[in-house]
Design a protein around this motif. Structure first.
Motif, PDB file in Angstrom:
ATOM      1  N   LEU A  93       0.954   3.951  -3.059  1.00  0.00           N
ATOM      2  CA  LEU A  93       0.645   5.356  -2.807  1.00  0.00           C
ATOM      3  C   LEU A  93       1.804   6.234  -3.274  1.00  0.00           C
ATOM      4  O   LEU A  93       1.598   7.288  -3.879  1.00  0.00           O
ATOM      5  CB  LEU A  93       0.395   5.553  -1.308  1.00  0.00           C
ATOM      6  N   SER A  94       3.033   5.792  -3.041  1.00  0.00           N
ATOM      7  CA  SER A  94       4.198   6.597  -3.391  1.00  0.00           C
ATOM      8  C   SER A  94       4.386   6.713  -4.897  1.00  0.00           C
ATOM      9  O   SER A  94       4.933   7.684  -5.385  1.00  0.00           O
ATOM     10  CB  SER A  94       5.462   6.008  -2.766  1.00  0.00           C
ATOM     11  N   LYS A  95       3.925   5.689  -5.628  1.00  0.00           N
ATOM     12  CA  LYS A  95       4.070   5.792  -7.075  1.00  0.00           C
ATOM     13  C   LYS A  95       2.787   6.272  -7.745  1.00  0.00           C
ATOM     14  O   LYS A  95       2.762   6.459  -8.964  1.00  0.00           O
ATOM     15  CB  LYS A  95       4.594   4.488  -7.675  1.00  0.00           C
ATOM     16  N   VAL A 128       0.833  -1.205   0.000  1.00  0.00           N
ATOM     17  CA  VAL A 128       0.000   0.000   0.000  1.00  0.00           C
ATOM     18  C   VAL A 128       0.870   1.258   0.000  1.00  0.00           C
ATOM     19  O   VAL A 128       0.629   2.192  -0.779  1.00  0.00           O
ATOM     20  CB  VAL A 128      -0.961  -0.008   1.208  1.00  0.00           C
ATOM     21  N   LEU A 129       1.896   1.277   0.831  1.00  0.00           N
ATOM     22  CA  LEU A 129       2.780   2.450   0.878  1.00  0.00           C
ATOM     23  C   LEU A 129       3.482   2.664  -0.457  1.00  0.00           C
ATOM     24  O   LEU A 129       3.633   3.789  -0.925  1.00  0.00           O
ATOM     25  CB  LEU A 129       3.840   2.268   1.965  1.00  0.00           C
ATOM     26  N   MET A 130       3.910   1.565  -1.093  1.00  0.00           N
ATOM     27  CA  MET A 130       4.577   1.670  -2.392  1.00  0.00           C
ATOM     28  C   MET A 130       3.616   2.172  -3.453  1.00  0.00           C
ATOM     29  O   MET A 130       3.954   3.052  -4.245  1.00  0.00           O
ATOM     30  CB  MET A 130       5.158   0.314  -2.803  1.00  0.00           C
ATOM     31  N   PHE A 168      13.644  -1.771  -0.098  1.00  0.00           N
ATOM     32  CA  PHE A 168      13.933  -0.406   0.317  1.00  0.00           C
ATOM     33  C   PHE A 168      12.865   0.082   1.310  1.00  0.00           C
ATOM     34  O   PHE A 168      13.167   0.645   2.348  1.00  0.00           O
ATOM     35  CB  PHE A 168      13.995   0.507  -0.909  1.00  0.00           C
ATOM     36  N   PHE A 169      11.600  -0.153   0.971  1.00  0.00           N
ATOM     37  CA  PHE A 169      10.512   0.257   1.884  1.00  0.00           C
ATOM     38  C   PHE A 169      10.607  -0.516   3.200  1.00  0.00           C
ATOM     39  O   PHE A 169      10.383   0.034   4.268  1.00  0.00           O
ATOM     40  CB  PHE A 169       9.141   0.067   1.221  1.00  0.00           C
ATOM     41  N   THR A 199      12.731  -2.234  -4.696  1.00  0.00           N
ATOM     42  CA  THR A 199      11.946  -1.176  -4.064  1.00  0.00           C
ATOM     43  C   THR A 199      11.268  -1.668  -2.797  1.00  0.00           C
ATOM     44  O   THR A 199      11.180  -0.959  -1.812  1.00  0.00           O
ATOM     45  CB  THR A 199      10.869  -0.654  -5.032  1.00  0.00           C
ATOM     46  N   VAL A 225      11.689   4.192   9.626  1.00  0.00           N
ATOM     47  CA  VAL A 225      11.668   5.630   9.917  1.00  0.00           C
ATOM     48  C   VAL A 225      10.273   6.045  10.386  1.00  0.00           C
ATOM     49  O   VAL A 225      10.116   6.736  11.393  1.00  0.00           O
ATOM     50  CB  VAL A 225      12.100   6.457   8.687  1.00  0.00           C
ATOM     51  N   ILE A 226       9.244   5.601   9.664  1.00  0.00           N
ATOM     52  CA  ILE A 226       7.872   5.949  10.066  1.00  0.00           C
ATOM     53  C   ILE A 226       7.583   5.411  11.473  1.00  0.00           C
ATOM     54  O   ILE A 226       6.906   6.055  12.273  1.00  0.00           O
ATOM     55  CB  ILE A 226       6.837   5.408   9.058  1.00  0.00           C
ATOM     56  N   LYS A 233      14.219   0.727   4.862  1.00  0.00           N
ATOM     57  CA  LYS A 233      14.560   2.149   4.985  1.00  0.00           C
ATOM     58  C   LYS A 233      13.352   3.019   5.328  1.00  0.00           C
ATOM     59  O   LYS A 233      13.476   3.986   6.068  1.00  0.00           O
ATOM     60  CB  LYS A 233      15.162   2.666   3.665  1.00  0.00           C
ATOM     61  N   VAL A 234      12.211   2.748   4.737  1.00  0.00           N
ATOM     62  CA  VAL A 234      11.072   3.661   4.926  1.00  0.00           C
ATOM     63  C   VAL A 234      10.280   3.319   6.186  1.00  0.00           C
ATOM     64  O   VAL A 234      10.104   4.166   7.070  1.00  0.00           O
ATOM     65  CB  VAL A 234      10.135   3.657   3.685  1.00  0.00           C
TER      66      VAL A 234
END
Lengths: 445, 445
Positions: free
Chosen positions: B138-140, B134-136, B195-196, B192, B203-204, B199-200
């Motif tokens: 939304l980001s794209k 879902v985050l990916m 990476f999420f 990717t 952080v959240i 890395k992502v």
């Protein structure tokens, strides 16, 4: 497309306002709001500038205030300003600096909008602010309504920069040699938002450099999806809920077969005071025997054979509280009123907060009466010359049903003086002729 | 609630499968899939284990393969395995290692599911995988369909661990002393996503420690919102689109007044081959004069006075290609067939990919005929004893309309041998009696 063209096209497309309307721009002095003021000037719109000094950064706050005042002068538009004792508000209301600043700011802006007879308050939120909102909502959990981001138009607020990227705003400032101060509006920005702005989004940008524009594009689609969602919910409600007098009836079998059950049930029962935590109990009624019930804050939901019956909680005898001239405090359901009389001096400033009523004491006739509002009530909202029905006023204020039902009004000689906590009546406001003030503060409990 | 109870409850609630059905578990040897196999055993379900060796990590790949084989033996369930030349596939198909691994894996799993007569393939995706999706998305940039995350059930795939957090899976392994290898399934995970994941999301989590569960909770609501969205779209389509023979008619005025226009128009015209980029042109027809038109890949949309008329593009003369015995390549619309005859040896492995047909040459009667499929066509899908209509088969395969319209079939003496690129007919498959093979590879152009 340059920023100015995009700006005018966005205002037009979203029907934010028309050329004959008058706008009140909230300008902190930062790049976003200063560029916005220049765009308003360049487009030839009718506007005033408002600046809040939160007095949190000493000299710097004064510098910003002077900067924005000069800006208003150079753009030849009216200037409104206020200084808040933000620290005191923080202490007295037990809220964070950010919450205090936001409360003070929006209350004062709304008051100023009304007294300056402007149509809308304008803020300089841009595309990234909106994308941040969506990412934050998603991270803390949300429904479809959490995906529409910051709305271009909401009540008396409009945001005509939502179409623009931060970089485009900065480029416009550079290109047009527009001066600005460091963005002090960050005071009103929550810690979490700054965290997403500076820590989360830059990381996502490593994988998706276009993330902000991508989310903004998605928001446009989510908003339309939300409309379709609402249409569908409406169809289900019409199909399921039958009204008989002040009672609502839902056939159990029909509700059980409804797809999607959870969301449709939530959209129905929230209207009758049901909380998310109560929803499972309400749904258990579908498998219960007759006589089982759930009480929400405002209604009773009863299983009665093949029906769920929803009835309002029996109302208590409508309370009427009489307030004599020397009374200094009044306790009632939901809160406390504190009353204080004082002489009007030239230095008197009128508090902007909606929870404080500042009235011309000599316009009042004692005793005052405090009662719940009722259908047919009307008043002259501060800043307006025409009377308005309270029912209409509540719709404009977008009050929830429970909030509306619990609203008190203060009366003097059968005339409404104050919709407690919301708006005073224009007939009792402070004028230049006022000699003595009655200040009433409403504390919700 | 412990993991096993939650697991069984989730399978029940999402109606993933029943106790009498047989499951094919994709097990890499990593903690997620190994714990999943143990949960299937503990729940008493009927299952086999499948393992793909991508041969990308030398000894380690062999270690994982041996580990999963031992696991299957210790759980006393059937074991299927395959070794892929992933590097060769990467080169020949010009795709990344990740894409190659995913293609090979799902094609082989599906083939194995059919030949082993299992009902579903089971993968060990958990809550965080879904939140990442879902985050990916939304980001794209996405629409509402990009918010439902990884679906619990999709075609012949089920994911019964989606209710579980990674930490709960790891805790279960520790508590039950379950051994596993380092998670080699990461090979099939895109850069990717990693990476999420690394890395992502961490952080959240600094701002919202519960972000994964929060997104998972939101997904549940988004899925229901998507159902309501679809119901509403359906209502609009019924209201707007009128069918006359093979032509569809939309009243211009009614469409113009539709809210929300963009999304409803998109949902209508996408069914007639309209791409997102073409939608603005189609909407321009609303303000055009009679006679203006837009051609999609499959249809013509014409403004005709107060109507938009949608007609299928005139079909070309249905092509029929005759293939004689010695032909080694056939070019046709959309692709190229390469044919190769070879003797069957004991060491012969049957390629698993759907774009390769491996047939018993002696079952075929020449010349073969290549033609587009037509209504009424049926075949015996590989692994099934009953015949199936192609129209039904396409629905199960969830083929898009254009994909369906462009599907070729290979015929031998009026019997269908291969739905090109999709599935061979059971009557022409390789058996122990096969002496000579005809291998046909389909390359899309």
């Amino acid at each position: 497309m340059d920023l100015l063209t995009g700006f005018i096209a966005f205002i037009d497309k979203e029907r934010l306002f028309t050329r004959d309307q008058s706008m009140l721009l909230a300008v902190s002095g930062g790049v976003d709001s200063v560029v916005m003021a220049h765009l308003f000037k360049a487009a030839g719109f009718n506007f005033s500038i408002a600046h809040c000094n939160f007095q949190l950064r000493g000299e710097e706050s004064l510098r910003d205030e002077a900067f924005v005042e000069d800006l208003a002068a150079s753009l030849q538009v009216p200037f409104h300003q206020v200084r808040f004792d933000t620290t005191a508000h923080t202490a007295s209301h037990r809220v964070s600096i950010q919450v205090a600043a936001r409360q003070l700011r929006y209350e004062w802006l709304e008051q100023t909008r009304v007294t300056a007879a402007c149509n809308y308050i304008v803020t300089a939120h841009h595309m990234q602010d909106s994308a941040e909102t969506v990412l934050m909502n998603l991270s803390k959990g949300t429904g479809i309504a959490g995906l529409h981001g910051i709305l271009p138009k909401q009540g008396h607020l409009v945001r005509p920069l939502l179409f623009a990227q931060k970089a485009d705003i900065q480029a416009y400032a550079t290109e047009h040699h527009i001066a600005f101060v460091e963005d002090s509006s960050n005071i009103t920005v929550k810690y979490t938002r700054n965290f997403f702005r500076h820590k989360v989004i830059p990381v996502i940008q490593e994988a998706y450099p276009g993330v902000v524009a991508n989310i903004a594009g998605s928001i446009t689609r989510f908003r339309e999806a939300e409309i379709l969602y609402a249409q569908s919910v409406e169809t289900h409600i019409k199909r399921l809920v039958e009204q008989k007098g002040n009672m609502y009836m839902i056939p159990v079998l029909k509700l059980q077969k409804t797809v999607p059950l959870q969301t449709v049930a939530w959209e129905i029962f929230r209207q009758y005071g049901c909380s998310p935590a109560q929803l499972p109990q309400v749904l258990e009624l579908l498998d219960s025997s007759s006589g089982k019930l759930v009480e929400t804050g405002t209604h009773r939901i009863i299983r009665d054979r093949q029906w769920l019956l929803i009835t309002p909680l029996a109302e208590e005898e409508a309370p009427v509280i009489v307030i004599e001239k020397d009374r200094t405090a009044v306790a009632m359901a939901g809160g406390l009123l504190k009353l204080k009389t004082s002489a009007r001096k030239d230095t008197t400033t009128i508090p902007a907060a909606a929870h404080i009523a500042c009235l011309d004491k000599h316009a009042l006739q004692y005793p005052l009466i405090l009662r719940k509002w009722k259908q047919g009530d009307y008043f002259y909202p501060l800043g307006m010359r025409k009377k308005k029905k309270l029912s209409r006023f509540f719709i404009d204020q977008k009050l929830s049903l429970p909030r509306k039902e619990n609203t008190w009004v203060l009366e003097s000689a059968k005339r409404i003086v104050w919709i407690v906590g919301l708006r005073i009546d224009d007939r009792f406001k402070i004028t230049d002729q006022t000699k003595e003030l009655l200040t009433i503060e409403w504390e919700t409990l």
